[in-house]
Design a protein around this motif. Structure first.
Motif, PDB file in Angstrom:
ATOM      1  N   ASP A 107      49.112  45.471  -2.236  1.00 37.29           N
ATOM      2  CA  ASP A 107      50.030  45.611  -3.657  1.00 37.29           C
ATOM      3  C   ASP A 107      50.746  44.290  -4.604  1.00 37.29           C
ATOM      4  OD1 ASP A 107      52.616  47.945  -2.503  1.00 37.29           O
ATOM      5  OD2 ASP A 107      51.813  46.366  -0.169  1.00 37.29           O
ATOM      6  N   MET A 153      46.854  54.884  -1.531  1.00 44.57           N
ATOM      7  CA  MET A 153      48.459  54.602  -2.839  1.00 44.57           C
ATOM      8  C   MET A 153      48.655  53.063  -1.838  1.00 44.57           C
ATOM      9  SD  MET A 153      51.430  56.833  -0.372  1.00 44.57           S
ATOM     10  CE  MET A 153      50.732  57.697   0.795  1.00 44.57           C
ATOM     11  N   SER A 157      53.629  51.634   0.430  1.00 42.89           N
ATOM     12  CA  SER A 157      53.595  53.197  -0.306  1.00 42.89           C
ATOM     13  C   SER A 157      53.884  54.108   1.151  1.00 42.89           C
ATOM     14  CB  SER A 157      53.251  54.054  -1.309  1.00 42.89           C
ATOM     15  OG  SER A 157      53.528  52.795  -2.847  1.00 42.89           O
ATOM     16  N   LYS A 160      55.870  53.619   3.555  1.00 50.23           N
ATOM     17  CA  LYS A 160      57.110  54.268   3.446  1.00 50.23           C
ATOM     18  C   LYS A 160      56.889  55.276   3.534  1.00 50.23           C
ATOM     19  CE  LYS A 160      58.910  51.078  -0.111  1.00 50.23           C
ATOM     20  NZ  LYS A 160      59.305  51.193  -1.962  1.00 50.23           N
ATOM     21  N   GLN A 161      55.251  55.811   3.586  1.00 54.57           N
ATOM     22  CA  GLN A 161      55.516  57.507   3.470  1.00 54.57           C
ATOM     23  C   GLN A 161      54.981  57.916   5.429  1.00 54.57           C
ATOM     24  OE1 GLN A 161      54.074  60.426   1.603  1.00 54.57           O
ATOM     25  NE2 GLN A 161      55.149  60.344   3.587  1.00 54.57           N
TER      26      GLN A 161
END
Length: 357
Positions: A107, A153, A157, A160-161
């Protein structure tokens, strides 16, 4: 590793200057492995083949990184991991497996830099997939590919997925979770995958209902043996009289063992390694582990007897095996193996069902 030809092949792959040379090495590797098919123990065959394919994929990624630098995009801005799913993730690729891949990167808190990173890895992934296509690895028909934004990603992300798939376990969401469970880092920072797996298994504990959804998906493909022990063959079309070794033998065992492994939080991805881990954990008896492994090795061997071909430069195979090409002894071995696979499916269904009560 004392085979000088094997060492030379890996050295040549690691030093290949471009995709054209890498393609010729892929063709050479396939020819070499096809000629050794009857010489090597089947587990050793798959070890050597997947070792060569891993080396090709790593080299393809290196070439893609160099291309990005040449066109002014620079080098990877943050650590990342290139992931293999499917048979590649399980180290069970055949001579004609397709691409199943993804990418996870570190990130970046700054919004503008985060968008630049997303753009960089989208272009890098596109280049990697193109190079692998030139090597004869077809795109995944289900689009589970690193050049699909849904499979490339940042770590946050991805997490979160995963949360979304666990919280809304529709059929496709569960299928994706099972695909992720086979994920293996082939290049880059493997700790990123470790952190994804931490999040995956934390979610397993929070959503016990997911086992039931995974069981439905796991039981989708049935072992192709009838109640009287007869082979269930293709009845129509050009494959009449054949048995679907991929979806009627191999995949049912892969799916069953994977679900057992997930329930034990086993992170190995190879089916045979999962069996060993389940045996070590006391989930499988020594006898069960032996019989399941023998059946699975037979299926791996018979998968190599299905017809290999090239279509528009891509290595391809429909997974169908003409029973008429088998000896009587091999047919009997296949029937025994399928009965074992069917017994495994019943066991997994029963155990998962009990856990859900």
């Amino acid at each position: 590793m004392s085979d000088p030809q094997r060492l030379q092949l890996l050295r040549s792959i690691n030093e290949a200057a471009d995709a054209e040379l890498l393609r010729s090495l892929r063709d050479h590797a396939n020819d070499r492995m096809a000629s050794k098919r009857s010489e090597l123990p089947i587990d050793q065959f798959y070890t050597e083949l997947n070792e060569a394919y891993d080396a090709m994929i790593r080299r393809a990624i290196s070439l893609a990184e160099a291309h990005m630098a040449r066109v002014g995009m620079g080098f990877p801005p943050v650590p990342y991991a290139y992931l293999l799913f499917g048979s590649g993730g399980r180290c069970e690729q055949t001579l004609s497996s397709d691409q199943d891949s993804g990418l996870v990167y570190e990130d970046e808190p700054d919004v503008e830099k985060a968008e630049a990173n997303r753009n960089y890895f989208a272009k890098l992934s596109r280049q990697v997939v193109l190079v692998l296509e030139r090597l004869g690895f077809p795109r995944c028909e289900g689009n589970v590919l690193s050049d699909n934004p849904a499979w490339s990603m940042s770590l946050s992300s991805w997490n979160k997925q995963l949360d979304e798939w666990f919280e809304h376990p529709a059929w496709e969401s569960v299928r994706y979770l099972l695909i992720v469970a086979d994920g293996r880092c082939v290049y880059g920072d493997s700790l990123l995958l470790d952190r994804m797996q931490d999040h995956f298994f934390a979610n397993m504990g929070k959503h016990p209902i997911i086992i039931g959804r995974m069981l439905e998906n796991t039981m989708r493909h049935k072992v192709l043996v009838g109640i009287f022990g007869q082979l269930l063959k293709e009845r129509y079309g050009e494959d009449t009289g054949s048995i679907d070794m991929k979806y009627g033998a191999y995949i049912p065992m892969v799916n069953a063992i994977r679900l057992m492994a997930i329930q034990q939080e086993i992170r190995n991805t190879s089916t045979l390694e999962r069996m060993k881990a389940l045996q070590k954990a006391g989930v499988l008896s020594d006898e069960d582990a032996r019989s399941y492994s023998e059946a699975f090795l037979l299926f791996l061997q018979l998968r190599l007897m299905t017809t290999e071909k090239q279509e528009m430069g891509m290595y391809a195979n429909n997974g169908k095996l003409a029973v008429r090409t088998l000896t009587r002894d091999t047919i009997e071995q296949l029937k025994r193996g399928l009965r074992i696979g069917k017994r495994l499916q019943r066991r997994v269904f029963k155990q998962a069902s009990v856990r859900l009560r």
